[in-house]
Design an enzyme around this catalytic site. Structure first.
Site: not given
Ligand code: SF4
Length: 478
Positions: A9, A36, A110-111, A257
């Site tokens: 995210c 996201g 985020n995670g 990426y």
């Protein structure tokens, strides 16, 4: 990359007295949209109450002038989401909002935590979610669990409540957290996910998952939030508190990426890192060919590096339809197959009769790769040599990247020869783990590479391993 693994995210946080923080957060989220695309949300406060707006969809679909005008104040946090835990639904969109003894809080994450079961039990023992309006005694996402724990902590001050809860957490987290008057950013002791601190042109402060969000807002990069650090921002400025000994294990896949090429991770520009990965790939796996083409867009820097190092001309072999979402948005295999053809079309005039090197950054399930190879042969390629600028992905991620189960990862099911046969390519070669890490210019011991190596920096409980069809105990971490 050909898709098939979902992003982490993205989070932002704004503290900007005299400015429209929600609008700044909105632009920040725009820059993080690649992280996201399932849901977006912003929480804002004018100093008296926290207001949250979140909805399924892209940032541009979720927010309009009317919504932004309703999010008033100088403190804001924002989130763009992929579902790494919990189902795809509005209630799981972020920021998560809670009201407890200490007041109102909003939290963006985020995670992915690995001890959510424990957190759930301890929250239950403590009396459940303190937010009456939710009507849900036990949240379904790890983010909601953390927010509920913080809201329940009776420490008078939000910073103290966060510091009370952070040591309970295990796994990956970069948080932005706010109450009516303050902004906080926290990063887990391993620093799996990035979190940068910037200074806005008007004197305010910005936290963001990637530095590309700072650039969009004209902010100056100040520093990364350190692994194991809580940063608080209020009218007295920025103050950092170390809550745990740092044990850096930043996600190497961000370099390969996930992050945008114009972002800087651990001091390294992502474009330059991917270019070096391509150069190293050309040195490790040379091939006699006429043309190097990338799988757009994320593999462009690696393909350029490969072309430069090999002396083989670089060309655009595919035209990408930029108005189609990433292939993995479509849920079924059949739709994914259709999705790649909707998104990429080979340039027959460039490909026909040529021996083509096609550079991609990774292979996840392998089906998209097979489609790409087939499309190149259909366009008349004489040979198709696949070169992958990372090693085979053999293990799922438990730290915030939604990868398929282990038995769906082609790298877990086949050796390189088997993957080559499955892809239909003339030849296939991957970049070695050592060369990938060397290209990041970050010491290997400061990176997580568990999806390639199986060495998980934070032990993953058996039930989590089983949930991703990891049936054997992976070689333990470093
Ligand atoms: S397992 Fe892979 S994707 Fe997950 S944090 Fe580690 S390197 Fe990143």
């Amino acid at each position: 990359m050909a898709g098939e693994a979902r992003d982490a995210c993205g989070v932002v946080g704004i503290y900007a007295p005299g400015e429209d923080a929600a609008r700044l957060a909105y632009y920040g989220l725009y820059a993080l949209q690649h992280r996201g695309q399932e849901a977006a949300g912003i929480a804002a406060s004018d100093g008296t109450s926290v207001v949250v707006y979140k909805e399924l969809g892209l940032v541009s679909q979720v927010f309009d002038e009317t919504v932004l005008a309703s999010l008033r104040g100088h403190v804001a946090i924002g989130h763009v989401r992929y579902s790494t835990t919990g189902s795809t639904s509005w209630v799981n969109a972020q920021p998560s909002y809670k009201a407890g003894p200490g007041g109102q809080i909003a939290l963006a994450h985020n995670g992915n935590l690995v001890n959510s079961l424990e957190l759930k039990s301890s929250l239950q023992a403590a009396g459940g979610d303190p937010t009456p309006a939710d009507g849900r005694p036990l949240p379904t996402t790890d983010t909601d669990l953390v927010a509920a724990h913080i809201a329940r902590a009776e420490h008078g001050d939000l910073g103290a409540a966060i510091l009370h809860v952070l040591p309970m957490l295990s796994g990956a987290y970069s948080f932005t957290i706010m109450d009516e008057t303050q902004l906080f950013g926290a990063r887990d002791p391993h620093g799996f996910r990035p979190l940068a601190l910037g200074r806005l042109p008007g004197g305010g402060w910005l936290l963001a998952s990637e530095t590309c969000a700072l650039d969009l807002l004209g902010a100056r990069f100040v520093r990364d939030v350190e692994p194991g650090e809580l940063v608080g921002i209020d009218r007295d400025g920025v103050h950092g508190t170390r809550f745990a000994e740092p044990r850096p294990a930043a996600c190497v896949f961000e370099h390969v990426y996930f992050a945008r090429p114009d972002s800087t991770l651990q001091g390294q520009n992502v474009y330059a890192t991917r270019y070096r990965m391509g150069e190293a790939l050309a040195a490790e796996a040379p091939v006699d060919a006429d043309l190097v083409v990338p799988v757009p867009d994320s593999s462009v820097p690696a393909a350029q590096g490969f072309a430069k190092a090999s002396g083989i001309p670089y060309g655009e072999g595919f035209v990408k339809n930029r108005y189609v979402g990433r292939t993995f948005i479509q849920p079924t295999q059949a739709m994914r197959r259709q999705g790649i053809r909707t998104k990429l079309n080979p340039l027959r005039e460039v490909i026909a009769g040529r021996r083509v090197v096609v550079v991609d950054d990774s292979i996840v399930r392998g089906n998209t790769t097979r489609q790409i190879v087939a499309m190149l042969f259909e366009a008349g390629a004489a040979e198709v040599h696949l070169r992958i600028s990372s090693p085979p992905i053999r293990w799922p991620c438990f730290y915030g990247i939604d990868m398929p189960d282990r038995d769906e990862l082609i790298g877990a099911r086949h050796d390189v020869d088997g993957i080559a046969r499955h892809s239909g390519a003339t030849s296939l070669a991957y970049l070695s783990l050592e060369a990938m890490i060397a290209a990041t210019v970050v010491p290997g011991e400061d990176l997580c590479s568990a999806c390639f190596s199986g060495r998980y920096p934070v032990p993953v409980p058996p039930e989590k391993l089983r949930s991703k069809h990891v049936l054997e105990q992976p070689a333990t971490a470093r």
